[in-house]
Structure formats: structure tokens, C-alpha cells
Design a protein around this motif. Sequence first.
Motif, PDB file in Angstrom:
ATOM      1  N   GLY A   1     -63.438  18.302 -24.555  1.00 43.46           N
ATOM      2  CA  GLY A   1     -62.511  19.132 -25.269  1.00 43.46           C
ATOM      3  C   GLY A   1     -62.625  20.740 -25.002  1.00 43.46           C
ATOM      4  N   TYR A   2     -64.010  21.293 -24.772  1.00 42.88           N
ATOM      5  CA  TYR A   2     -64.467  22.409 -24.368  1.00 42.88           C
ATOM      6  C   TYR A   2     -63.765  22.638 -23.105  1.00 42.88           C
ATOM      7  N   GLY A   3     -63.949  22.004 -21.940  1.00 38.59           N
ATOM      8  CA  GLY A   3     -63.406  22.008 -20.711  1.00 38.59           C
ATOM      9  C   GLY A   3     -61.831  22.237 -20.938  1.00 38.59           C
ATOM     10  N   MET A   4     -61.133  21.558 -21.639  1.00 37.01           N
ATOM     11  CA  MET A   4     -59.622  21.858 -21.413  1.00 37.01           C
ATOM     12  C   MET A   4     -59.247  23.092 -22.236  1.00 37.01           C
TER      13      MET A   4
ATOM     14  N   ASN B   1     -57.091  20.298 -30.447  1.00 36.80           N
ATOM     15  CA  ASN B   1     -58.353  19.959 -29.682  1.00 36.80           C
ATOM     16  C   ASN B   1     -59.698  20.492 -30.579  1.00 36.80           C
ATOM     17  N   ASN B   2     -59.436  21.582 -31.138  1.00 32.00           N
ATOM     18  CA  ASN B   2     -60.594  22.109 -32.078  1.00 32.00           C
ATOM     19  C   ASN B   2     -60.773  21.084 -33.295  1.00 32.00           C
ATOM     20  N   GLU B   3     -59.720  20.560 -33.843  1.00 33.34           N
ATOM     21  CA  GLU B   3     -59.992  19.946 -35.105  1.00 33.34           C
ATOM     22  C   GLU B   3     -60.408  18.680 -34.422  1.00 33.34           C
ATOM     23  N   PHE B   4     -60.188  17.892 -33.485  1.00 30.36           N
ATOM     24  CA  PHE B   4     -60.745  16.784 -32.873  1.00 30.36           C
ATOM     25  C   PHE B   4     -62.309  17.293 -32.636  1.00 30.36           C
ATOM     26  N   ILE B   5     -62.681  18.231 -32.019  1.00 27.35           N
ATOM     27  CA  ILE B   5     -64.001  18.674 -31.638  1.00 27.35           C
ATOM     28  C   ILE B   5     -64.861  18.668 -33.045  1.00 27.35           C
ATOM     29  N   GLU B   6     -64.430  19.291 -34.118  1.00 23.26           N
ATOM     30  CA  GLU B   6     -65.068  19.535 -35.383  1.00 23.26           C
ATOM     31  C   GLU B   6     -65.326  18.118 -35.964  1.00 23.26           C
TER      32      GLU B   6
ATOM     33  N   ASP C   1     -51.137  25.592 -30.548  1.00 16.91           N
ATOM     34  CA  ASP C   1     -51.326  24.285 -31.281  1.00 16.91           C
ATOM     35  C   ASP C   1     -51.967  23.257 -30.586  1.00 16.91           C
ATOM     36  N   PHE C   2     -52.000  23.167 -29.188  1.00 20.26           N
ATOM     37  CA  PHE C   2     -52.641  22.263 -28.625  1.00 20.26           C
ATOM     38  C   PHE C   2     -54.381  22.517 -28.481  1.00 20.26           C
ATOM     39  N   ILE C   3     -54.616  23.547 -28.512  1.00 20.90           N
ATOM     40  CA  ILE C   3     -56.072  24.285 -28.634  1.00 20.90           C
ATOM     41  C   ILE C   3     -56.571  24.014 -29.937  1.00 20.90           C
TER      42      ILE C   3
ATOM     43  N   LEU D   1     -55.349  12.435 -27.459  1.00 23.05           N
ATOM     44  CA  LEU D   1     -53.833  12.803 -27.100  1.00 23.05           C
ATOM     45  C   LEU D   1     -53.122  12.172 -28.079  1.00 23.05           C
ATOM     46  N   ASP D   2     -53.172  11.093 -28.794  1.00 23.20           N
ATOM     47  CA  ASP D   2     -52.613  10.229 -29.752  1.00 23.20           C
ATOM     48  C   ASP D   2     -52.794  10.954 -31.069  1.00 23.20           C
ATOM     49  N   CYS D   3     -53.705  11.586 -31.164  1.00 26.48           N
ATOM     50  CA  CYS D   3     -54.231  12.212 -32.761  1.00 26.48           C
ATOM     51  C   CYS D   3     -53.099  13.162 -33.016  1.00 26.48           C
ATOM     52  N   SER D   4     -52.494  13.025 -34.123  1.00 26.74           N
ATOM     53  CA  SER D   4     -51.628  14.302 -34.829  1.00 26.74           C
ATOM     54  C   SER D   4     -50.610  14.056 -33.996  1.00 26.74           C
TER      55      SER D   4
END
Length: 203
Positions: free
Chosen positions: A152-155, A100-105, A95-97, A17-20
Motif C-alpha cells: 500500500g505504501y508503494g502504490m 489505501n490508507n484506510e486499508f493500511i490502518e 479517493d484512491f489514496i 481493490l474489492d474493498c469499498s
Amino acid sequence: MFKKYLAALMVLCIVILDCSCTTNNASQSEDSSIASLGLEKAEKCLIPTSYFKFSGYTLESAFEEYSEYVNSYFVSVKQADNGLLLEMTEKQKKDFINRNNEFIEKQLKQFTEYNDTYKYVGDSEYKTLEFYYDEKIPEAIEVRGVWAVVNGYGMNYILKNNTTEWGVHVTIKNCHTGKVVASGTIPNETVSYGENEWKKSYE
């Protein structure tokens, strides 16, 4: 094996949540939040208690954390009996998804770069994940590269489909033999494995 990662995963989810993000004043009213977004139509999405339980959050701690990002990713955040009610514009949701995808990657890149025999297979619907690694994986890499990615996938599945009926089917495979170590659908099943399961995957 699975349960011991929940505390570490909770800390990591706070980092997610804190990222970016740019911190906003969570005490701003819902009306002023909508006004600042140009009166763009917003929709409500309930993040169920089962998601936060898997993540290691209490509903109260999740509410406190998510409320800090009103305006950034949410129009409003409210506690409900069965989860956390997020109100989001379509742009905020995208934007939120994407965030999340950037974090997952990022986590998956660290996972695969740690050992060139480690790999993963995911799907664009955020419903299935396969991970190939071995019993020598460090705990920190496993928490970040596997369970944070499942989180992240779940969210993303919940947000994309606006449903509380979520599930990510996770399969852990031995990267040397290709045999299944453990599998199950989170959050309804526990993906549990240890020394015996790893040993069998070599037979």
C-alpha cells in the motif's frame, strides 16, 4: 521468507481493490467515463511493472482487475510496455489514496492488536516502514500487517509523486531486543530473514 508470501499477497491485493468499491462496467468508453466525471481534468500515472512484480501480479492480471474500477477510481486503464497507465482525476487520486490508507490502518490495527509488543513506525511520504515483532508471528498476520502495508505504501508513493522510481525502505526489528532482523529497500532489494536472523537478534 519473503518470496513465499508473494502468492498470498497477490490474493490480498485483489481484496484491497474489492474493498469499498462499487463494480462498474469496464467496457465503457474513455469519452463516456470523462463525461460522467463532469469533464474534470485528468492526469496520467504509470504504475511500473516492478510494482506489480512485487505484488505478485502479472501485468495482464493487473489490467483485468484494475479495469473493473473505471469510473470509481480511474478514468481509464491501459496496458503499456513498462507498466499500467492509469488516468485519474485529482479527486479520484485522492479517493484512491484515502482508500489505501484506510486499508493500511486496518491491517496495522490487526497487527498491533494481535500482540501488544508488536508496533510499527511509518512516515507520511510513504518511503520508510519499521516493524517490531518476533518469530512467533503467524504467517497470516505477517502477510497482512507487514507486506500488504508495504504494498500500500508503494502504490501511494507512486501516485502521490507520479513517478515510476519508487522504493519503500523496510526494517524488521525484534520487538523484545530492538535489534534489526533484516532490512532493505523494496523492490530493488530482498528483505530476507529466517531462523538464523531471528537467533542473532537475541544475542
